[in-house]
Every structure is written in C-alpha cells, then in structure tokens.
Design an enzyme around this catalytic site. Sequence first.
Site, mmCIF file in Angstrom:
data_model
loop_
_atom_site.group_PDB
_atom_site.id
_atom_site.type_symbol
_atom_site.label_atom_id
_atom_site.label_comp_id
_atom_site.label_asym_id
_atom_site.label_seq_id
_atom_site.Cartn_x
_atom_site.Cartn_y
_atom_site.Cartn_z
ATOM 1 N N ASN A 87 -32.163 93.098 42.652
ATOM 2 C CA ASN A 87 -32.221 94.454 43.197
ATOM 3 C C ASN A 87 -30.955 94.779 43.978
ATOM 4 O O ASN A 87 -30.348 93.910 44.598
ATOM 5 C CB ASN A 87 -33.440 94.602 44.113
ATOM 6 C CG ASN A 87 -34.736 94.342 43.362
ATOM 7 O OD1 ASN A 87 -34.763 94.477 42.135
ATOM 8 N ND2 ASN A 87 -35.778 93.957 44.064
ATOM 9 N N HIS A 104 -26.784 91.420 41.521
ATOM 10 C CA HIS A 104 -26.274 92.647 40.912
ATOM 11 C C HIS A 104 -25.626 93.583 41.919
ATOM 12 O O HIS A 104 -25.497 94.778 41.668
ATOM 13 C CB HIS A 104 -27.406 93.362 40.150
ATOM 14 C CG HIS A 104 -27.900 92.592 38.959
ATOM 15 N ND1 HIS A 104 -29.021 92.928 38.242
ATOM 16 C CD2 HIS A 104 -27.401 91.485 38.354
ATOM 17 C CE1 HIS A 104 -29.204 92.062 37.251
ATOM 18 N NE2 HIS A 104 -28.240 91.172 37.307
ATOM 19 N N CYS A 137 -9.294 104.760 46.761
ATOM 20 C CA CYS A 137 -9.092 103.545 47.539
ATOM 21 C C CYS A 137 -7.861 103.693 48.421
ATOM 22 O O CYS A 137 -6.788 104.048 47.926
ATOM 23 C CB CYS A 137 -8.915 102.364 46.582
ATOM 24 S SG CYS A 137 -8.460 100.831 47.414
ATOM 25 N N GLY A 177 -41.900 90.164 40.240
ATOM 26 C CA GLY A 177 -41.602 91.522 39.782
ATOM 27 C C GLY A 177 -40.339 91.694 38.985
ATOM 28 O O GLY A 177 -39.589 92.641 39.202
ATOM 29 N N VAL A 204 -47.457 92.247 37.675
ATOM 30 C CA VAL A 204 -48.655 93.007 37.321
ATOM 31 C C VAL A 204 -49.078 92.759 35.879
ATOM 32 O O VAL A 204 -50.224 92.995 35.519
ATOM 33 C CB VAL A 204 -48.486 94.529 37.545
ATOM 34 C CG1 VAL A 204 -48.534 94.859 39.024
ATOM 35 C CG2 VAL A 204 -47.199 95.035 36.914
ATOM 36 N N GLU A 205 -48.131 92.286 35.073
ATOM 37 C CA GLU A 205 -48.473 91.980 33.678
ATOM 38 C C GLU A 205 -47.593 90.832 33.209
ATOM 39 O O GLU A 205 -46.542 90.572 33.807
ATOM 40 C CB GLU A 205 -48.259 93.209 32.796
ATOM 41 C CG GLU A 205 -46.822 93.690 32.818
ATOM 42 C CD GLU A 205 -46.606 94.984 32.059
ATOM 43 O OE1 GLU A 205 -47.558 95.768 31.915
ATOM 44 O OE2 GLU A 205 -45.465 95.206 31.626
HETATM 45 N N1 APR Z 1 -45.708 94.033 41.618
HETATM 46 C C1 APR Z 1 -45.226 93.040 40.823
HETATM 47 N N2 APR Z 1 -44.582 93.264 39.690
HETATM 48 C C2 APR Z 1 -44.407 94.541 39.326
HETATM 49 C C3 APR Z 1 -44.883 95.626 40.098
HETATM 50 C C4 APR Z 1 -45.564 95.334 41.289
HETATM 51 N N3 APR Z 1 -46.029 96.285 42.047
HETATM 52 N N4 APR Z 1 -44.559 96.778 39.464
HETATM 53 C C5 APR Z 1 -43.897 96.434 38.373
HETATM 54 N N5 APR Z 1 -43.808 95.084 38.259
HETATM 55 C C6 APR Z 1 -43.136 94.293 37.226
HETATM 56 C C7 APR Z 1 -43.181 94.882 35.848
HETATM 57 O O1 APR Z 1 -44.328 94.433 35.144
HETATM 58 C C8 APR Z 1 -41.894 94.324 35.229
HETATM 59 O O2 APR Z 1 -42.119 93.057 34.642
HETATM 60 O O3 APR Z 1 -41.771 94.274 37.602
HETATM 61 C C9 APR Z 1 -40.974 94.144 36.447
HETATM 62 C C10 APR Z 1 -39.859 95.168 36.535
HETATM 63 O O4 APR Z 1 -39.032 94.987 35.441
HETATM 64 P P1 APR Z 1 -37.636 95.746 35.296
HETATM 65 O O5 APR Z 1 -37.834 97.196 35.603
HETATM 66 O O6 APR Z 1 -37.072 95.360 33.997
HETATM 67 O O7 APR Z 1 -36.793 95.182 36.524
HETATM 68 P P2 APR Z 1 -35.875 93.912 36.630
HETATM 69 O O8 APR Z 1 -36.456 92.755 35.905
HETATM 70 O O9 APR Z 1 -35.555 93.749 38.062
HETATM 71 O O10 APR Z 1 -34.604 94.455 35.884
HETATM 72 C C11 APR Z 1 -33.521 93.601 35.751
HETATM 73 O O11 APR Z 1 -32.167 95.289 34.711
HETATM 74 O O12 APR Z 1 -31.762 97.557 34.930
HETATM 75 C C12 APR Z 1 -31.220 96.276 35.053
HETATM 76 O O13 APR Z 1 -29.599 95.424 36.530
HETATM 77 C C13 APR Z 1 -30.844 96.068 36.488
HETATM 78 O O14 APR Z 1 -31.406 94.352 38.022
HETATM 79 C C14 APR Z 1 -31.919 95.144 36.979
HETATM 80 C C15 APR Z 1 -32.228 94.334 35.752
#
Ligand code: APR
Length: 237
Positions: A87, A104, A137, A177, A204-205
């Site tokens: 994040n 990131h 810059c 997450g 959550v899934e």
């Molecule tokens: N609690 C737990 N898990 C959750 C919740 C919650 N309340 N809500 C959503 N999720 C889960 C979803 O099921 C999913 O698997 O969080 C995950 C979010 O996935 P992404 O949106 O793909 O996020 P992330 O894995 O952090 O993305 C990775 O992708 O967009 C790029 O660089 C960006 O850092 C980011 C990277």
Amino acid sequence: MSDLNRAVDAISRAHLLVVATGAGMSKESGIPTFRDALDGLWASYDPQELATREGFNRDPARVWGWYNLAIARLEDLVPEVVVVTQNIDGFHARAGSTTILELHGNIHRFKCFDHDHPLNGELPPSDVDGPLEPPLCPRCASYVRPDVVWYGEMLPPGVFEQAEALSRSCDVMLVVGTSGIVYPAAGLPMVARAAGATVIEVNVEPSELTPGVDIFLQGTAGEVVPQLVTGTEAARA
Ligand code: APR
C-alpha cells in the site's frame, strides 16, 4: 484446534513476525472509519468520546489508543514485527507500526521524474480539479512526480531485497488483504514458506496465494486481525 487457534499459537511463539499487507488491509484496518471502528475493537465506545476535543480531554489515553490499530498492537506481543506493505497510503505508520517496508512507495512523498531527486518540503497547495502542470525539481528542473512504483517500474532499490531477507528469516508471515497477483511482492509468502515459516493468510475470499499458505482465515482484516491480537494477548498472559 481451530484454524484461528493454530494461527494464534504460531504468532504467540514467533520471534520475528512479518506482516505482509495489501489493499484489503487499508480498506478495513487503515485509519478506521467510524463504522469499522465501532464494529470492531472499539465497539463499546461512543464516537463522541473518541473524536471530540472534550472526549480527548476526559481520557487522552483512550483516544490515543483508538488510533493504534491491531497490527501495531502486535508489536507489544512479538519480539520483532516488520510490516511489508504494497500500500502507498502510509496508513501503517499513522496507525503506529514502527518498522515498515513500503514496497510500492508512498503517495505522500515526491521525487523528480528524471533523477529520482527527493523533494523536500511541501508542494504548493492546489484546488484544481483536472489537469495540472506538475512542479519542477529545484535541482534538475525535471517534473516532480509521486514517489510510488508505477507499472513497469523497478521497486525502490534495496527495499525488496530487505523484504526477501526478512521473509527468509521470519517464523511467521501474516498476509492480509492482498490478491497475490502483483509480483515480486506476491512471491514473498512462498519465500517464507520455503524457508520454514508458518504462513497465515487473512482475506475475505481465497486469493492466488491461498493454495500455498498454511492457514487461511476467511474474513475481513477488521474482524480477523483483532481476533488474532486478542488471542495472542491471552496466550502470552
Ligand atoms: N479484509 C481482508 N481482505 C480484503 C478486504 C477486507 N476488508 N477487502 C478486500 N480484501 C481482499 C480482496 O479479496 C483481494 O484479495 O484484498 C485483496 C485486494 O486485492 P488488490 O486490490 O489486488 O490489492 P493488492 O493485492 O494490494 O494489489 C497489489 O496492485 O494495483 C497494484 O501496485 C498496486 O500495490 C498494488 C498491487
């Protein structure tokens, strides 16, 4: 033993815990919205007591504690805790975690486009809603940009290597997450598992990572992580 209890058992024995987080963590467990907070750890508190000047005056410690979220509380329970996050929102730091690797980058930090010169100080405020010429810059006059990792870019030098080394040496990795789709971050749980750590996932899934973890805890970060903290507190008491 239930999956939750197995996870609590692993965390309460851990010396080095790596907490690997993605967007799902910020969604529910960043700086909590009132709804999240009132549903979770702080369910018994009145919002007027938590987010007013009068409430702060009456009980500063309680209000301050409200902003220290479950992940940060793990630092009191495990000798070493490192948060490795995808994040860019900086929420872990605001929530009180002290050792954080931001894979990131961070949206609140800026650098220049040509040479990555860090930009110190505030950017001029703007209320423009639409295209806006980026500042330049002061060192090289190239455009200023957010210090985040864009698609196709390398991760900040050294940060991934540190995350990988920690993944290799941790006892437990708690993955919260993330969909486990974006590499190289998505490879860290497997590095930890291959090196013998217990890998616990909260989502959550099921995600891309789920087939390869030791313990999958289905639920929101906002509900499951506080349960892990409470369980670990009880186990260590
Ligand atoms: N609690 C737990 N898990 C959750 C919740 C919650 N309340 N809500 C959503 N999720 C889960 C979803 O099921 C999913 O698997 O969080 C995950 C979010 O996935 P992404 O949106 O793909 O996020 P992330 O894995 O952090 O993305 C990775 O992708 O967009 C790029 O660089 C960006 O850092 C980011 C990277």
